[in-house]
Motif scaffolding. Sequence first.
Motif, PDB file in Angstrom:
ATOM      1  N   ASP A 155      24.659  70.284  55.068  1.00 34.75           N
ATOM      2  CA  ASP A 155      25.552  71.267  54.084  1.00 34.75           C
ATOM      3  C   ASP A 155      23.846  71.453  53.302  1.00 34.75           C
ATOM      4  O   ASP A 155      23.013  71.936  52.154  1.00 34.75           O
ATOM      5  CB  ASP A 155      25.527  70.072  53.072  1.00 34.75           C
ATOM      6  CG  ASP A 155      26.879  69.602  53.339  1.00 34.75           C
ATOM      7  OD1 ASP A 155      27.603  69.693  53.639  1.00 34.75           O
ATOM      8  OD2 ASP A 155      27.326  68.328  52.823  1.00 34.75           O
ATOM      9  N   GLY A 156      23.428  72.404  54.318  1.00 32.02           N
ATOM     10  CA  GLY A 156      21.803  73.415  54.370  1.00 32.02           C
ATOM     11  C   GLY A 156      21.109  72.442  53.788  1.00 32.02           C
ATOM     12  O   GLY A 156      19.467  73.029  53.326  1.00 32.02           O
ATOM     13  N   ARG A 157      20.988  70.919  53.655  1.00 36.35           N
ATOM     14  CA  ARG A 157      19.926  70.391  53.155  1.00 36.35           C
ATOM     15  C   ARG A 157      18.407  70.070  53.774  1.00 36.35           C
ATOM     16  O   ARG A 157      17.168  69.930  53.800  1.00 36.35           O
ATOM     17  CB  ARG A 157      19.761  68.964  53.568  1.00 36.35           C
ATOM     18  CG  ARG A 157      21.205  68.456  52.302  1.00 36.35           C
ATOM     19  CD  ARG A 157      22.208  67.176  52.497  1.00 36.35           C
ATOM     20  NE  ARG A 157      22.676  67.152  52.141  1.00 36.35           N
ATOM     21  CZ  ARG A 157      23.426  65.954  51.968  1.00 36.35           C
ATOM     22  NH1 ARG A 157      22.816  65.022  52.857  1.00 36.35           N
ATOM     23  NH2 ARG A 157      24.975  65.883  51.925  1.00 36.35           N
ATOM     24  N   TRP A 158      18.711  71.015  54.911  1.00 33.53           N
ATOM     25  CA  TRP A 158      16.851  71.383  56.083  1.00 33.53           C
ATOM     26  C   TRP A 158      15.972  71.518  55.161  1.00 33.53           C
ATOM     27  O   TRP A 158      15.089  71.336  55.623  1.00 33.53           O
ATOM     28  CB  TRP A 158      16.938  71.593  57.504  1.00 33.53           C
ATOM     29  CG  TRP A 158      17.643  73.122  57.348  1.00 33.53           C
ATOM     30  CD1 TRP A 158      19.258  74.027  57.358  1.00 33.53           C
ATOM     31  CD2 TRP A 158      16.861  74.427  57.536  1.00 33.53           C
ATOM     32  NE1 TRP A 158      18.615  75.111  57.183  1.00 33.53           N
ATOM     33  CE2 TRP A 158      17.501  75.349  57.502  1.00 33.53           C
ATOM     34  CE3 TRP A 158      15.887  74.376  57.676  1.00 33.53           C
ATOM     35  CZ2 TRP A 158      17.301  77.267  57.113  1.00 33.53           C
ATOM     36  CZ3 TRP A 158      14.570  75.284  58.269  1.00 33.53           C
ATOM     37  CH2 TRP A 158      15.679  76.541  57.848  1.00 33.53           C
ATOM     38  N   LEU A 159      15.982  72.973  54.483  1.00 29.16           N
ATOM     39  CA  LEU A 159      15.601  72.862  53.439  1.00 29.16           C
ATOM     40  C   LEU A 159      14.653  72.544  52.565  1.00 29.16           C
ATOM     41  O   LEU A 159      13.344  72.409  52.701  1.00 29.16           O
ATOM     42  CB  LEU A 159      15.813  74.592  53.000  1.00 29.16           C
ATOM     43  CG  LEU A 159      15.625  75.515  54.022  1.00 29.16           C
ATOM     44  CD1 LEU A 159      16.897  77.181  53.299  1.00 29.16           C
ATOM     45  CD2 LEU A 159      14.604  76.296  54.460  1.00 29.16           C
ATOM     46  N   ALA A 160      15.396  71.702  51.796  1.00 27.65           N
ATOM     47  CA  ALA A 160      14.682  70.418  51.052  1.00 27.65           C
ATOM     48  C   ALA A 160      14.004  70.145  52.037  1.00 27.65           C
ATOM     49  O   ALA A 160      13.418  69.876  51.537  1.00 27.65           O
ATOM     50  CB  ALA A 160      16.334  69.887  50.598  1.00 27.65           C
TER      51      ALA A 160
ATOM     52  N   SER B 180      24.340  59.560  59.762  1.00 25.05           N
ATOM     53  CA  SER B 180      23.321  58.933  60.453  1.00 25.05           C
ATOM     54  C   SER B 180      22.129  59.746  59.391  1.00 25.05           C
ATOM     55  O   SER B 180      21.955  60.473  58.411  1.00 25.05           O
ATOM     56  CB  SER B 180      22.548  59.645  61.663  1.00 25.05           C
ATOM     57  OG  SER B 180      22.913  60.865  61.902  1.00 25.05           O
ATOM     58  N   PRO B 181      20.755  59.017  59.732  1.00 27.26           N
ATOM     59  CA  PRO B 181      19.735  59.475  58.684  1.00 27.26           C
ATOM     60  C   PRO B 181      18.974  61.279  59.422  1.00 27.26           C
ATOM     61  O   PRO B 181      19.223  61.653  57.939  1.00 27.26           O
ATOM     62  CB  PRO B 181      18.656  59.161  58.868  1.00 27.26           C
ATOM     63  CG  PRO B 181      18.870  57.540  59.538  1.00 27.26           C
ATOM     64  CD  PRO B 181      20.408  57.724  60.348  1.00 27.26           C
ATOM     65  N   LEU B 182      19.321  61.386  60.794  1.00 28.18           N
ATOM     66  CA  LEU B 182      19.149  62.671  60.994  1.00 28.18           C
ATOM     67  C   LEU B 182      20.245  63.732  59.594  1.00 28.18           C
ATOM     68  O   LEU B 182      20.325  64.469  59.056  1.00 28.18           O
ATOM     69  CB  LEU B 182      19.400  63.358  62.525  1.00 28.18           C
ATOM     70  CG  LEU B 182      19.012  65.022  62.570  1.00 28.18           C
ATOM     71  CD1 LEU B 182      17.461  65.196  62.321  1.00 28.18           C
ATOM     72  CD2 LEU B 182      19.096  64.299  64.033  1.00 28.18           C
ATOM     73  N   LYS B 183      21.768  63.684  59.781  1.00 27.18           N
ATOM     74  CA  LYS B 183      22.942  64.193  59.058  1.00 27.18           C
ATOM     75  C   LYS B 183      22.713  64.360  58.029  1.00 27.18           C
ATOM     76  O   LYS B 183      22.727  65.440  57.238  1.00 27.18           O
ATOM     77  CB  LYS B 183      23.645  64.041  59.830  1.00 27.18           C
ATOM     78  CG  LYS B 183      24.472  64.365  61.453  1.00 27.18           C
ATOM     79  CD  LYS B 183      25.675  63.977  61.112  1.00 27.18           C
ATOM     80  CE  LYS B 183      25.932  64.052  62.495  1.00 27.18           C
ATOM     81  NZ  LYS B 183      27.467  62.937  63.059  1.00 27.18           N
ATOM     82  N   ASN B 184      21.657  63.382  57.421  1.00 29.99           N
ATOM     83  CA  ASN B 184      22.136  63.036  55.857  1.00 29.99           C
ATOM     84  C   ASN B 184      20.749  63.940  55.636  1.00 29.99           C
ATOM     85  O   ASN B 184      20.654  65.036  54.512  1.00 29.99           O
ATOM     86  CB  ASN B 184      21.650  62.000  55.473  1.00 29.99           C
ATOM     87  CG  ASN B 184      23.062  61.069  55.021  1.00 29.99           C
ATOM     88  OD1 ASN B 184      23.342  61.154  54.813  1.00 29.99           O
ATOM     89  ND2 ASN B 184      22.769  59.094  55.157  1.00 29.99           N
ATOM     90  N   LEU B 185      19.574  64.954  56.412  1.00 34.83           N
ATOM     91  CA  LEU B 185      18.797  65.360  55.259  1.00 34.83           C
ATOM     92  C   LEU B 185      18.995  66.789  56.442  1.00 34.83           C
ATOM     93  O   LEU B 185      18.264  67.313  55.451  1.00 34.83           O
ATOM     94  CB  LEU B 185      17.675  64.453  56.785  1.00 34.83           C
ATOM     95  CG  LEU B 185      17.146  63.663  56.224  1.00 34.83           C
ATOM     96  CD1 LEU B 185      16.158  62.860  56.562  1.00 34.83           C
ATOM     97  CD2 LEU B 185      16.439  63.691  54.835  1.00 34.83           C
ATOM     98  N   THR B 186      20.066  67.148  56.724  1.00 38.34           N
ATOM     99  CA  THR B 186      20.212  67.947  58.004  1.00 38.34           C
ATOM    100  C   THR B 186      21.618  68.920  57.327  1.00 38.34           C
ATOM    101  O   THR B 186      21.600  70.228  56.482  1.00 38.34           O
ATOM    102  CB  THR B 186      20.081  68.554  58.448  1.00 38.34           C
ATOM    103  OG1 THR B 186      21.117  67.056  59.559  1.00 38.34           O
ATOM    104  CG2 THR B 186      18.281  68.504  59.547  1.00 38.34           C
TER     105      THR B 186
END
Length: 479
Positions: free
Chosen positions: A21-26, A13-19
């Motif tokens: 593996d620590g991607r939420w800061l990016a 899902s788009p939300l998982k792709n964005l968050t």
Amino acid sequence: MTISNPAQSVPLSPLKNLTMDGRWLASLIMILGVGSASMNSFLSSAIMPDIIRDLGGQQRAFWVLSLFQIGSILAGTVTGSLKANIGARPLFIAAALSFLAGSFVAGAANSLEHLLLGRMLQGLGEGMIVSLCYTLISDLYPKTAVSSVFALLSGVWAVSAGIGPLTAGMLTDSWSWRAVFYANLPLALLLLILAITVIPATTREKTETSAGTGKKNIIPRLSLLAVAVLLIAYVGELRDLRHISLALVVGVALLFMAVSWDKKSSAPFIPRSAFRFNGIIGLGMWVTLLLSISSAARVVYGTAMGQVLWGLTVTQASYAMAITAFSWTAAAWIVARVQTPHVQTYLIRVGTLSIIAGSLLTMWALSAMSLWIFLVSSIFAGAGFGMSSQFLKKAIIYAEQDDERDRASGFIGPLQSAGMAIGAALAGLLAGLTGFSIPGAEDLITLENAASSGPLVFLIMALISSLAAIAAFKMPKMT
């Protein structure tokens, strides 16, 4: 040229792709970086009358918006090249500091000159921040998450369009227009902290294209670009159609001269394949530029059409226009999970056709004086950008490697801004020639000529979108 995309068995899902593996800061950097630029574009326009009443200088109000735009385009243009040489982290820190200083100077300004200095610093910082966000996508995310990133950024623009005018009104009413600039200070500080802690400090390995002698003519190239953008932007201040035509033609000619000169340099700011009539980058940039030009008429005249033609209030007209941004976001999120390359190519093409339909429906809305048809046209236009924009940018970013990739992705923002400036100038010229808008009149558009003259303006914009569609259908398929 084709770009490859490894298959993924179960699309996330788009939300998982964005968050994950620590991607939420990016993702937070993307939201704040692009969000600050989009919000400031809405806020600064909304508070302009209050600034002029307080500081005076109505005859120089043009510069308050234009210096920001010029600074943004210049800084964004050089970002890809600078990132390849000195790395993203020091650039982001410098950009955040420029944005911070500009916001403080503009908020504390006791004269229009001080405000203009602050706006220029803001523009330099914002332009570099937005371009860095684009160049960092391939560094901070896997390729399968890129569509989700662009869906996120379209949502940021939609939210800015929805709350921007309201926020400006609340800050101005509760304190003054200065609060709009001071509100950027904590945002700039947070971007500074994230730049230090999250953004990688690595640089690309030097190549022949990044280490040549072309650095000697950096200032002349940027100066020519600045003059070109200034001439195009100045069209909005002109009242004589002959002067408008001359400024637009000379400005566009100088713009393409600057691009041609840069591409011949041994240290270019933009990719060498930009604006060729083949390949993903060349055709992709033509699609991006032409779609930005064709969308400018709706941006310039949409709110005025709502007020003059259908009697909407300023707030109602602003939210009617925001339908484009909301439909853009909805479409972007719907297609964000698409990972099949040939389907992404198909969506780029279908998106351009939807944008053409939006312009044609706007023609119909003006002929029939129908608000409902106009709202439907906004949905088609927004959905077209939502379907195509993220995959078009993804194609441009991954069509090259190393420093050429940095140049290509960093140039996306300035290219869109330049397209909007050209489109706004062209729309003003066409509106003046057809009588849809009379330079110097009290209202931006004329009710008497709207049904007879307005459709021709949007027909020409539909034709420009059609050129973008032809380029999109000529683009090599992603494999």
